[in-house]
Write an enzyme that holds these catalytic residues in place. Structure first.
Site, PDB file in Angstrom:
ATOM      1  N   SER A 230       0.860  -1.197   0.000  1.00 36.58           N
ATOM      2  CA  SER A 230       0.000   0.000   0.000  1.00 36.58           C
ATOM      3  C   SER A 230       0.889   1.237   0.000  1.00 36.58           C
ATOM      4  O   SER A 230       2.055   1.175   0.428  1.00 36.58           O
ATOM      5  CB  SER A 230      -0.864  -0.001   1.262  1.00 36.58           C
ATOM      6  OG  SER A 230      -1.457   1.267   1.476  1.00 36.58           O
ATOM      7  N   TYR A 243      -1.445  -0.959  10.498  1.00 36.67           N
ATOM      8  CA  TYR A 243      -1.652  -1.301   9.086  1.00 36.67           C
ATOM      9  C   TYR A 243      -0.451  -0.847   8.255  1.00 36.67           C
ATOM     10  O   TYR A 243       0.085  -1.611   7.443  1.00 36.67           O
ATOM     11  CB  TYR A 243      -2.937  -0.625   8.605  1.00 36.67           C
ATOM     12  CG  TYR A 243      -3.256  -0.839   7.141  1.00 36.67           C
ATOM     13  CD1 TYR A 243      -3.864  -2.017   6.706  1.00 36.67           C
ATOM     14  CD2 TYR A 243      -2.969   0.141   6.193  1.00 36.67           C
ATOM     15  CE1 TYR A 243      -4.171  -2.201   5.361  1.00 36.67           C
ATOM     16  CE2 TYR A 243      -3.272  -0.038   4.855  1.00 36.67           C
ATOM     17  CZ  TYR A 243      -3.875  -1.213   4.444  1.00 36.67           C
ATOM     18  OH  TYR A 243      -4.187  -1.400   3.115  1.00 36.67           O
TER      19      TYR A 243
HETATM   20  P1  NAD Z   1     -11.877  -5.687   0.708  1.00 37.57           P
HETATM   21  O1  NAD Z   1     -12.536  -5.499   2.004  1.00 37.57           O
HETATM   22  O2  NAD Z   1     -12.736  -5.831  -0.477  1.00 37.57           O
HETATM   23  O3  NAD Z   1     -10.902  -6.923   0.729  1.00 37.57           O
HETATM   24  C1  NAD Z   1     -10.184  -7.333   1.870  1.00 37.57           C
HETATM   25  C2  NAD Z   1     -10.461  -8.803   2.025  1.00 37.57           C
HETATM   26  O4  NAD Z   1      -9.600  -9.324   3.031  1.00 37.57           O
HETATM   27  C3  NAD Z   1     -11.862  -9.132   2.492  1.00 37.57           C
HETATM   28  O5  NAD Z   1     -12.751  -9.271   1.414  1.00 37.57           O
HETATM   29  C4  NAD Z   1     -11.665 -10.436   3.240  1.00 37.57           C
HETATM   30  O6  NAD Z   1     -12.086 -11.520   2.454  1.00 37.57           O
HETATM   31  C5  NAD Z   1     -10.169 -10.516   3.457  1.00 37.57           C
HETATM   32  N1  NAD Z   1      -9.851 -10.769   4.848  1.00 37.57           N
HETATM   33  C6  NAD Z   1      -9.713  -9.865   5.849  1.00 37.57           C
HETATM   34  N2  NAD Z   1      -9.427 -10.501   7.009  1.00 37.57           N
HETATM   35  C7  NAD Z   1      -9.379 -11.826   6.720  1.00 37.57           C
HETATM   36  C8  NAD Z   1      -9.105 -12.986   7.473  1.00 37.57           C
HETATM   37  N3  NAD Z   1      -8.809 -12.930   8.782  1.00 37.57           N
HETATM   38  N4  NAD Z   1      -9.169 -14.196   6.849  1.00 37.57           N
HETATM   39  C9  NAD Z   1      -9.465 -14.278   5.530  1.00 37.57           C
HETATM   40  N5  NAD Z   1      -9.710 -13.201   4.759  1.00 37.57           N
HETATM   41  C10 NAD Z   1      -9.647 -11.992   5.341  1.00 37.57           C
HETATM   42  O7  NAD Z   1     -10.879  -4.442   0.541  1.00 37.57           O
HETATM   43  P2  NAD Z   1      -9.720  -4.134  -0.509  1.00 37.57           P
HETATM   44  O8  NAD Z   1      -9.454  -2.706  -0.354  1.00 37.57           O
HETATM   45  O9  NAD Z   1     -10.031  -4.688  -1.842  1.00 37.57           O
HETATM   46  O10 NAD Z   1      -8.473  -4.893   0.103  1.00 37.57           O
HETATM   47  C11 NAD Z   1      -7.659  -5.746  -0.657  1.00 37.57           C
HETATM   48  C12 NAD Z   1      -6.208  -5.457  -0.350  1.00 37.57           C
HETATM   49  O11 NAD Z   1      -5.864  -4.171  -0.849  1.00 37.57           O
HETATM   50  C13 NAD Z   1      -5.865  -5.441   1.132  1.00 37.57           C
HETATM   51  O12 NAD Z   1      -4.638  -6.101   1.335  1.00 37.57           O
HETATM   52  C14 NAD Z   1      -5.714  -3.963   1.436  1.00 37.57           C
HETATM   53  O13 NAD Z   1      -4.864  -3.736   2.520  1.00 37.57           O
HETATM   54  C15 NAD Z   1      -5.127  -3.490   0.133  1.00 37.57           C
HETATM   55  N6  NAD Z   1      -5.206  -2.060  -0.087  1.00 37.57           N
HETATM   56  C16 NAD Z   1      -6.412  -1.460  -0.234  1.00 37.57           C
HETATM   57  C17 NAD Z   1      -6.471  -0.087  -0.420  1.00 37.57           C
HETATM   58  C18 NAD Z   1      -7.779   0.624  -0.585  1.00 37.57           C
HETATM   59  O14 NAD Z   1      -7.778   1.863  -0.615  1.00 37.57           O
HETATM   60  N7  NAD Z   1      -8.895  -0.068  -0.697  1.00 37.57           N
HETATM   61  C19 NAD Z   1      -5.284   0.667  -0.483  1.00 37.57           C
HETATM   62  C20 NAD Z   1      -4.068   0.013  -0.336  1.00 37.57           C
HETATM   63  C21 NAD Z   1      -4.034  -1.367  -0.151  1.00 37.57           C
END
Ligand code: NAD
Ligand code: MG
Length: 338
Positions: A230, A243
């Site tokens: 990220s 985080y």
């Molecule tokens: P999202 O909520 O759609 O996806 C995160 C997923 O993590 C969830 O759907 C869930 O299935 C899974 N998860 C969380 N805890 C879990 C556990 N204990 N066991 C199994 N699964 C688990 O949100 P997203 O933003 O698409 O996140 C995907 C990735 O992108 C993450 O690693 C997040 O840190 C990263 N990210 C997101 C952003 C943003 O702005 N959305 C920015 C930087 C990085």
């Protein structure tokens, strides 16, 4: 409704073109709240469009959900490429395990990988079954092979079983996309408990470590691991202490493992997203005051949609990029330098 007087002439002209092409319903169709609530995807299959106006922008309505949140309950619904992503055989015959595959960036990656020809397993938490069912119904309905294996990645035994079961279902494994992530904001280190810190580090760092370790017992040369870091990994927010720590760890883990595995012919890269519109943000990831303006302070002036980042996950997994390893690939709407 968006204030029409705020819309520049150029933007109005572009919207008129989109409207003529049947992509939006009126001059302010792209930016209007009414439109956002209906169909976020305005780019379906198009090869040329203005990125500023292609997707919704702030303000976003209050919509706190209990963790882990559901994409199906978000307003507007994130665009995961359900209608727009078109494959071209880049991952034909590949076998991929995608964590977090029910929603957000993971769902967009699942759709892209399947449509590029891969057979896939998605993992998610049992509470996210409604989102996972949407993914399975969509992709199986198109004739793709997709298996859903729910379970909690904070548990080492589960991670081991997940890799073994995925490999059994797929007949092997040559892509591991570690996309699941845990983000809960907390104002102070004094209120951040050991359990909170554990949740974040177990989900984001330990699970990646356990899954990679098990997958490497199975993966042949030519395989790819794609992790998810990220912008928080190098520009941390005060309220995302745990985080941001985990995301910096993922970037360094990625580089070190890439060096270790290059002699085995296995590539390891990471994606570092900026602000993307996903359930993670509205289920504890940000306070409502922050996500209501989500993406507004990037130079592009809007958050990314999951569909926009899926091609990076494809790029890092596909064999034609065989010299790309040890990289952390940003997609941030310019947020990383702003
Ligand atoms: P999202 O909520 O759609 O996806 C995160 C997923 O993590 C969830 O759907 C869930 O299935 C899974 N998860 C969380 N805890 C879990 C556990 N204990 N066991 C199994 N699964 C688990 O949100 P997203 O933003 O698409 O996140 C995907 C990735 O992108 C993450 O690693 C997040 O840190 C990263 N990210 C997101 C952003 C943003 O702005 N959305 C920015 C930087 C990085
Ligand atoms: Mg989810």
């Amino acid at each position: 409704m968006a204030n029409k007087s705020n819309i520049s002439e150029g933007r109005r002209n572009m919207m008129a073109v989109l409207a003529t092409a049947g992509l939006v319903s009126g001059l302010d169709g792209v930016a209007s709240a009414a439109n956002r609530d209906k169909e976020p995807a305005v780019t379906g299959g198009k090869t040329f469009y203005d990125p500023r106006d292609a997707y919704p922008r702030a303000p976003f309505a209050g919509q706190d959900q209990p963790w882990p949140g559901l994409a199906s309950k978000m307003i507007p619904r994130p665009d995961h490429g359900e209608k727009s992503y078109r494959g071209s055989g880049k991952l034909q015959g590949r076998k991929a395990l995608i964590t977090g595959g029910d929603s957000g960036i993971g769902r967009a990656t699942a759709i892209a990988y399947a449509r590029e020809g891969a057979d896939i397993v998605i993992n998610y938490l049992p509470q996210e079954e409604p989102d996972a069912r949407e993914v399975v119904a969509l992709l199986q309905g198109e004739g793709h092979k997709v298996f859903a294996l729910p379970g909690d990645l904070r548990n080492e035994n589960f991670c081991v079983q997940l890799v073994q079961e995925a490999s059994k279902r797929l007949g092997g494994l040559d892509i591991l996309a570690n996309i699941a992530g845990h983000q809960h904001y907390n104002e102070s280190i004094l209120t951040l408990s050991t359990a909170d810190f554990d949740d974040t580090l177990k989900t984001n760092v330990y699970a990646m470590f356990w899954l990679c370790k098990e997958a490497l017992k199975i993966m042949p040369a030519g395989s790819a691991i794609v992790n998810t870091s990220s912008t928080q990994g190098y520009r941390p927010s005060a309220i995302l202490l745990d985080y941001a720590t985990s995301k910096a760890a993922i970037a360094n883990f990625t580089r070190a493992l890439a060096i270790q595995l290059a002699p085995r012919g296995i590539r390891v890269n990471a994606v570092a997203p900026g602000p993307f519109w996903t359930p993670l943000q509205v289920s504890g990831g940000q306070p409502a005051s922050a996500y209501s303006q989500f993406g507004a302070n990037t130079p592009v002036k809007r958050p990314g949609q999951p569909v926009e980042i899926a091609p990076v996950y494809v790029f890092l997994a596909c064999a034609e990029n065989s010299y790309v390893t040890g990289e952390v690939y940003g997609e941030t709407g310019c947020a990383q330098i702003f």
